[in-house]
Scaffold this active site. Structure first.
Site, mmCIF file in Angstrom:
data_model
loop_
_atom_site.group_PDB
_atom_site.id
_atom_site.type_symbol
_atom_site.label_atom_id
_atom_site.label_comp_id
_atom_site.label_asym_id
_atom_site.label_seq_id
_atom_site.Cartn_x
_atom_site.Cartn_y
_atom_site.Cartn_z
ATOM 1 N N THR A 147 -6.232 -17.154 5.047
ATOM 2 C CA THR A 147 -5.225 -16.495 4.403
ATOM 3 C C THR A 147 -4.509 -17.169 3.062
ATOM 4 O O THR A 147 -4.673 -16.502 1.993
ATOM 5 C CB THR A 147 -3.875 -16.591 5.543
ATOM 6 O OG1 THR A 147 -4.442 -15.904 6.540
ATOM 7 C CG2 THR A 147 -2.771 -16.054 4.807
ATOM 8 N N SER B 85 0.600 -1.154 0.018
ATOM 9 C CA SER B 85 -0.068 -0.106 -0.010
ATOM 10 C C SER B 85 0.736 1.268 -0.047
ATOM 11 O O SER B 85 0.242 2.348 -0.012
ATOM 12 C CB SER B 85 -1.218 0.104 1.101
ATOM 13 O OG SER B 85 -2.165 -0.956 1.072
ATOM 14 N N THR C 135 2.294 2.694 5.118
ATOM 15 C CA THR C 135 2.766 1.421 5.490
ATOM 16 C C THR C 135 2.210 0.696 4.127
ATOM 17 O O THR C 135 1.390 0.905 3.481
ATOM 18 C CB THR C 135 2.175 0.775 6.644
ATOM 19 O OG1 THR C 135 0.596 1.083 6.621
ATOM 20 C CG2 THR C 135 2.679 1.519 7.881
ATOM 21 N N ASN D 114 -9.244 -0.618 0.045
ATOM 22 C CA ASN D 114 -8.392 -0.894 -1.047
ATOM 23 C C ASN D 114 -9.258 -0.447 -2.402
ATOM 24 O O ASN D 114 -8.662 -0.072 -3.589
ATOM 25 C CB ASN D 114 -7.991 -2.296 -1.282
ATOM 26 C CG ASN D 114 -6.706 -2.559 -0.423
ATOM 27 O OD1 ASN D 114 -5.662 -1.912 -0.522
ATOM 28 N ND2 ASN D 114 -6.921 -3.246 0.806
ATOM 29 N N TYR E 91 -10.669 2.401 5.902
ATOM 30 C CA TYR E 91 -9.583 2.271 4.974
ATOM 31 C C TYR E 91 -10.330 1.176 4.081
ATOM 32 O O TYR E 91 -10.756 0.028 4.394
ATOM 33 C CB TYR E 91 -8.421 1.526 5.971
ATOM 34 C CG TYR E 91 -7.239 1.261 4.970
ATOM 35 C CD1 TYR E 91 -6.278 2.389 4.675
ATOM 36 C CD2 TYR E 91 -7.117 0.246 4.205
ATOM 37 C CE1 TYR E 91 -5.098 2.269 3.940
ATOM 38 C CE2 TYR E 91 -6.045 -0.129 3.276
ATOM 39 C CZ TYR E 91 -4.847 0.956 3.173
ATOM 40 O OH TYR E 91 -3.876 0.880 2.493
ATOM 41 N N THR F 152 1.085 -3.728 3.044
ATOM 42 C CA THR F 152 1.087 -5.169 3.231
ATOM 43 C C THR F 152 0.860 -5.740 1.863
ATOM 44 O O THR F 152 -0.298 -5.193 1.240
ATOM 45 C CB THR F 152 -0.002 -5.315 4.159
ATOM 46 O OG1 THR F 152 0.111 -4.661 5.278
ATOM 47 C CG2 THR F 152 0.077 -6.941 4.571
#
Length: 406
Positions: free
Chosen positions: A162, A101, A340, A200, A198, A342
């Site tokens: 995951t 990000s 940051t 995406n 937040y 990820t």
């Protein structure tokens, strides 16, 4: 670098890393304005503290970690562990990796340059430029950049599990419209402009805006507007290519099941992220990027002021968000701006002081040690529960760029 999207392990490691950056920034001012004063003498970075934070990341499951600090004192790099578990190659501060990000700040710079050129307006409805894309005309361009649109984050469902979630998209190539449709299939999180949430999805729409207004792929905009002007030789947007060329760090993903083997997540399209998180870079390039941005090399003073005008993202009074840009207020009173990042197997920090003189990029949270320097034994951190006289760095838990359980 190993990162767990859904485990407490990654959170612990990232908290230890944030603690290493703090000594390089300017003193705190109001949350809505850029700093008006800069320290005349910032503390030297605590390189021993940075190494301790990197080793903490390894203790919590990372095969390796690294950090690169650049400031008036010069450049300092530290690396521990390995960048490739199979070959045993040592971690290398010159290696490339997926920055996740942090890509959002690249995308924001491009879009804000288009604002400066009069091609769009921050407070105009997104639907003005992308007709009938969104179900609510009240959602503005500014809402996208500040994560206040209310558009659901499609990655919550995508990565609820995951490894299965990752393997389902590892080689898949999405169109932007597909990602937006995944978001719109979920309930909206807030009314437009009501609160920070937040997502995406916001930056998938930003990518659509960039391509609509320029008539070119977003990769071209990154190259012409950021990468080439700054001479970022190790930075690239290779979507949908799965490879990272040259010397690079391999990413390893922790499965949800305790004791299950790590999954090498290095090769993937990163198509689920695109303009929200598919850029590849290196520590030196990230230092250059955040420093140049804060020095005004990419945006006008007025636009940079708008980008760094922030609002709180939670109740800690330490974490804020502007236009595609995070601000962390560190324990010593300094402030850092950046992002940051990820993406499966990687957790990136890229921050700079507001004057651009000091910057740090890391595969681990080393903010406090880098920007706040070494704490005297006689003055322990006021926020710490450590006994009096113990020198500590308070881990500042970073906000999560992808969903995770803890």
């Amino acid at each position: 670098m190993t990162v767990s999207l859904l485990s407490h392990r990654r959170l612990t490691a990232s908290a230890a890393l944030t603690a290493a950056l703090a000594g390089l920034l300017a003193p705190a001012t109001s949350a809505s304005a850029a700093p008006t004063a800069i320290r005349t003498q910032a503390p030297a970075p605590d390189m021993a503290g940075i190494v301790a934070a990197l080793e903490s990341a390894m203790a919590n499951g990372a095969p390796g970690a690294m950090a690169r600090y650049s400031g008036p004192e010069g450049v300092e790099g530290r690396a521990v562990g390995v960048r490739d578990r199979e070959s045993g190659a040592a971690m290398d501060t010159r290696a490339r990796f997926r920055i996740g990000s942090v890509s959002k700040t690249f995308s924001s710079v491009v879009l804000l340059q288009l604002v400066e050129e009069g091609r769009l307006t921050l407070d105009a409805s997104v639907n003005t430029y992308l007709e009938e894309l969104l179900p609510d005309d009240r959602i503005t361009v500014r809402h996208l950049l500040t994560h206040r649109s209310g558009l659901a984050d499609y990655t919550n469902a995508m990565f609820e599990e995951t490894v299965p979630g990752f393997e389902a998209v590892r080689n898949r190539v999405f169109g932007y419209q597909e990602l937006v449709d995944l978001s719109l299939a979920e309930p909206r999180t807030t009314e437009p402009g009501a609160a920070y949430a937040y997502s995406n999805a916001n930056f998938a729409v930003v990518g659509m805006l960039i391509e609509k207004l320029t008539g070119r792929p977003v990769a071209d905009a990154y190259q012409r507007r950021v990468i080439k002007p700054l001479g970022l030789r190790e930075t690239a947007y290779v979507h949908p290519d799965t490879r990272i060329k040259g010397t690079h760090v391999r990413g390893y993903l922790h499965p949800d099941e305790t004791g299950a083997p790590l999954v090498d997540s290095t090769e993937q399209t990163a198509s689920w992220a695109q303009s929200a998180g598919a850029v590849i870079s290196s520590p030196a390039d990230l230092n250059t990027f955040t420093s140049a941005l804060m020095r005004g090399r990419l945006l006008s003073p007025a636009t940079l002021e708008a980008m760094t005008t922030v609002t709180p993202t939670d109740g800690t009074d330490t974490r804020f968000y502007g236009l595609g840009l995070r601000r962390y207020d560190l324990s010593c009173g300094t402030r850092v701006y950046g992002h940051t990042g990820t993406v499966q197997g990687y957790y990136t920090y890229a921050f700079s002081t507001r004057d651009g003189r000091r910057s740090l990029s890391a595969l681990a949270n080393t903010l406090e040690a880098a920007f706040c320097g070494k704490r005297p034994a006689s003055a322990p951190n006021a926020r710490s529960a450590e006994p009096s006289g113990t020198a500590v760095h308070l881990p500042l838990r970073a906000e999560r760029d992808l969903p995770e359980r803890h």
